[in-house]
Design a protein around this motif. Structure first.
Motif: not given
Length: 315
Positions: A253-275
């Protein structure tokens, strides 16, 4: 019409044998060439069949680099601001501690002949770690020679780092360089030429982490250090629940509001979970040939992130 005009011209035994020998040779050559083409085709098909994860999505392995490149092209200008918001500023404390723990640089008063460290900072496009490394070497160890090469696959991240470097004392000193490079194929870096290899919040995005670790081992000199700061696994169940809720709800949500890019930050969160977990990643470092000091890692903020180190043996 005479018989001599109908029958084929007689051939010598030598001519017949020569033709017989040439024919099999041509067949074997064609067969070998055909087999090579089939093997290449099968290998190419096999490479295309390999899969990996991109966040929670399973994709062909050969696509991951371009997809990761796209994510960081999108977030380059807002990357550090978003890190502040996502971690409530704590990432700066983690990075400061990471650099202090390595104590880069050599004090010339203690070792007069020292010419500084040769440091490779991987996936460090914005220069966040590189500037800290040089600051520490210069101010803590009075070392004017230590130099850092920042390598990143993403030109937009590197452009951001170059721009930021102009406000540092290192922009035109020859102590700081930016190169576009893939950590899995560091062909431009000679064997045993690096004193310290650092990677902060980047290795989880690599396609082949084992290969990247082997490359790190190759470029480090004997006694050189591999040091990694990366998001990890929280070791407190209650805090882990709070942390996961924050990560998957607030950060996109912060990615959407601040950077206008929800998908990229959704990926970054998921990449943390998969590490991999701390234990799993420490074993990967050992498998690459490194000696791991102590238990192999240091948890930060209950395991939200962790520092991993490995030392290349002297022999």
């Amino acid at each position: 019409m005479s018989a001599s005009r109908i029958l084929p011209r007689p051939q010598s035994l030598r001519q017949v044998n020569a033709r017989a020998l040439r024919a099999p040779h041509r067949c074997l050559s064609c067969t070998a060439r055909h087999a090579q083409q089939q093997n290449a085709s099968q290998q190419s098909s096999s490479e295309k069949d390999k899969t990996t994860h991109f966040g929670f999505e399973t994709i062909p392995e050969y696509l991951k680099e371009s997809k990761v490149r796209g994510v960081f092209s999108s977030v380059a200008q807002s990357y550090d601001t978003m890190n502040d918001l996502m971690s409530l500023g704590i990432h700066r404390l983690w990075k400061d501690h990471f650099v202090r723990s390595m104590n880069p640089g050599t004090n010339p008063l203690q070792v007069p002949q020292a010419k500084g460290w040769n440091i490779l900072d991987i996936a460090g496009g914005t220069g966040d770690i590189a500037f800290r490394l040089l600051d520490h070497a210069s101010t803590v160890n009075n070392d004017p020679h230590t130099r850092v090469t920042v390598a990143d696959i993403n030109p937009e991240m590197l452009a951001e780092g170059k721009k930021r470097s102009l406000s540092t004392p290192y922009a035109r000193t020859g102590r700081l360089a930016f190169v576009e490079a893939n950590a899995e194929h560091l062909d431009m870096i000679p064997d045993a030429s690096i004193d310290l290899y650092t990677v902060a919040f980047g290795i989880r995005n690599f396609t082949d982490k084992d290969r990247a670790l082997r490359e790190a081992f190759r470029v480090l000199r004997p006694g050189g250090v591999f040091a990694c700061l990366e998001f990890s696994k929280v070791n407190n169940p209650v805090f882990n629940t709070v942390y996961k809720n924050w990560s998957f709800s607030a950060i996109p949500l912060i990615g959407q509001l601040v950077a206008g890019d929800r998908d990229s930050y959704q990926y970054l969160v998921e990449s943390i979970e998969k590490f991999p977990s701390q234990e799993e990643f420490s074993q990967m470092i050992k498998n690459a040939g490194f000696v791991v000091p102590g238990k192999g890692w240091e948890d930060l903020t209950l395991g939200i992130s962790a520092i991993h180190k490995g030392v290349k043996p002297l022999q």
